[in-house]
Design a protein around this motif. Sequence first.
Motif, short mmCIF file in Angstrom:
data_model
loop_
_atom_site.label_atom_id
_atom_site.label_comp_id
_atom_site.label_asym_id
_atom_site.label_seq_id
_atom_site.Cartn_x
_atom_site.Cartn_y
_atom_site.Cartn_z
N MET A 202 0.81 -1.22 0.00
CA MET A 202 0.00 0.00 0.00
C MET A 202 0.84 1.27 0.00
O MET A 202 0.35 2.34 0.35
CB MET A 202 -0.96 -0.02 1.19
CG MET A 202 -1.93 -1.19 1.15
SD MET A 202 -3.20 -1.09 2.41
CE MET A 202 -4.31 0.13 1.66
N ALA A 203 2.10 1.16 -0.42
CA ALA A 203 2.98 2.33 -0.41
C ALA A 203 2.47 3.45 -1.30
O ALA A 203 2.66 4.63 -0.99
CB ALA A 203 4.39 1.93 -0.84
N ARG B 68 -1.36 -9.85 4.81
CA ARG B 68 -0.41 -8.90 5.39
C ARG B 68 -0.39 -7.62 4.59
O ARG B 68 -0.47 -7.65 3.37
CB ARG B 68 0.99 -9.51 5.41
CG ARG B 68 1.04 -10.80 6.21
CD ARG B 68 2.37 -11.49 6.11
NE ARG B 68 2.32 -12.75 6.84
CZ ARG B 68 3.02 -13.81 6.50
NH1 ARG B 68 3.85 -13.77 5.49
NH2 ARG B 68 2.89 -14.92 7.21
N ILE B 69 -0.27 -6.52 5.28
CA ILE B 69 -0.15 -5.22 4.64
C ILE B 69 1.31 -4.80 4.71
O ILE B 69 1.94 -4.89 5.77
CB ILE B 69 -1.05 -4.18 5.33
CG1 ILE B 69 -2.51 -4.56 5.12
CG2 ILE B 69 -0.75 -2.77 4.81
CD1 ILE B 69 -3.49 -3.67 5.81
N ALA B 70 1.83 -4.33 3.57
CA ALA B 70 3.22 -3.88 3.52
C ALA B 70 3.29 -2.40 3.16
O ALA B 70 2.52 -1.93 2.31
CB ALA B 70 4.00 -4.70 2.49
N ALA B 71 4.18 -1.70 3.79
CA ALA B 71 4.54 -0.32 3.47
C ALA B 71 3.35 0.62 3.33
O ALA B 71 3.24 1.34 2.34
CB ALA B 71 5.37 -0.30 2.19
N GLU C 181 -1.87 -7.60 10.23
CA GLU C 181 -0.41 -7.71 10.24
C GLU C 181 0.15 -6.65 9.30
O GLU C 181 -0.16 -6.65 8.11
CB GLU C 181 0.04 -9.08 9.76
CG GLU C 181 -0.26 -10.21 10.72
CD GLU C 181 0.36 -11.50 10.24
OE1 GLU C 181 1.51 -11.79 10.62
OE2 GLU C 181 -0.30 -12.20 9.44
N ILE C 182 0.96 -5.73 9.84
CA ILE C 182 1.50 -4.62 9.07
C ILE C 182 3.02 -4.66 9.12
O ILE C 182 3.59 -4.79 10.20
CB ILE C 182 0.97 -3.28 9.61
CG1 ILE C 182 -0.57 -3.27 9.59
CG2 ILE C 182 1.53 -2.11 8.81
CD1 ILE C 182 -1.20 -2.11 10.29
N PHE C 183 3.64 -4.53 7.94
CA PHE C 183 5.09 -4.63 7.83
C PHE C 183 5.63 -3.39 7.12
O PHE C 183 4.92 -2.78 6.32
CB PHE C 183 5.47 -5.89 7.05
CG PHE C 183 5.09 -7.15 7.77
CD1 PHE C 183 6.00 -7.80 8.58
CD2 PHE C 183 3.81 -7.67 7.66
CE1 PHE C 183 5.64 -8.95 9.27
CE2 PHE C 183 3.44 -8.83 8.34
CZ PHE C 183 4.36 -9.47 9.15
N PRO C 184 6.90 -3.03 7.39
CA PRO C 184 7.45 -1.82 6.79
C PRO C 184 7.70 -1.92 5.28
O PRO C 184 7.77 -0.91 4.59
CB PRO C 184 8.77 -1.61 7.54
CG PRO C 184 9.11 -2.94 8.10
CD PRO C 184 7.81 -3.66 8.34
#
Length: 119
Positions: free
Chosen positions: A57-58, A86-89, A108-111
Amino acid sequence: MDAAQPWQPPGLTVREQHGAHARVVIEVSGELDFAAVGRLRSRLLPATEHGTVVLDMAGVSFCDSGGIRVLVEAERSARGSGGAFRIAAPSDAVRRVLDLTNLDQMLEIFPDVDSALNR
């Protein structure tokens, strides 16, 4: 003199990449609003039935309640089928919405995408 072009709402771009071990990365960019949420739902929910899905989602500049609803649906679908969502960025705009709605406690959220894939 050229005629002015009518205003068009910003669109949502959805790209899907399939990886090894039933992992899918879906990259979204643009505005995740009521008008665009169906496009994401149609790609995201079927993917959650087959393993791990990482939603990058950046590039999302806006997310309304329809977008939030799709994220919750994806989490439930993945959990129900034994997969992971999982959600990223998440962009700053998305991060604020996740924090305000306490979804940062549920999802779950990741950088970044690599961190989400290698969990």
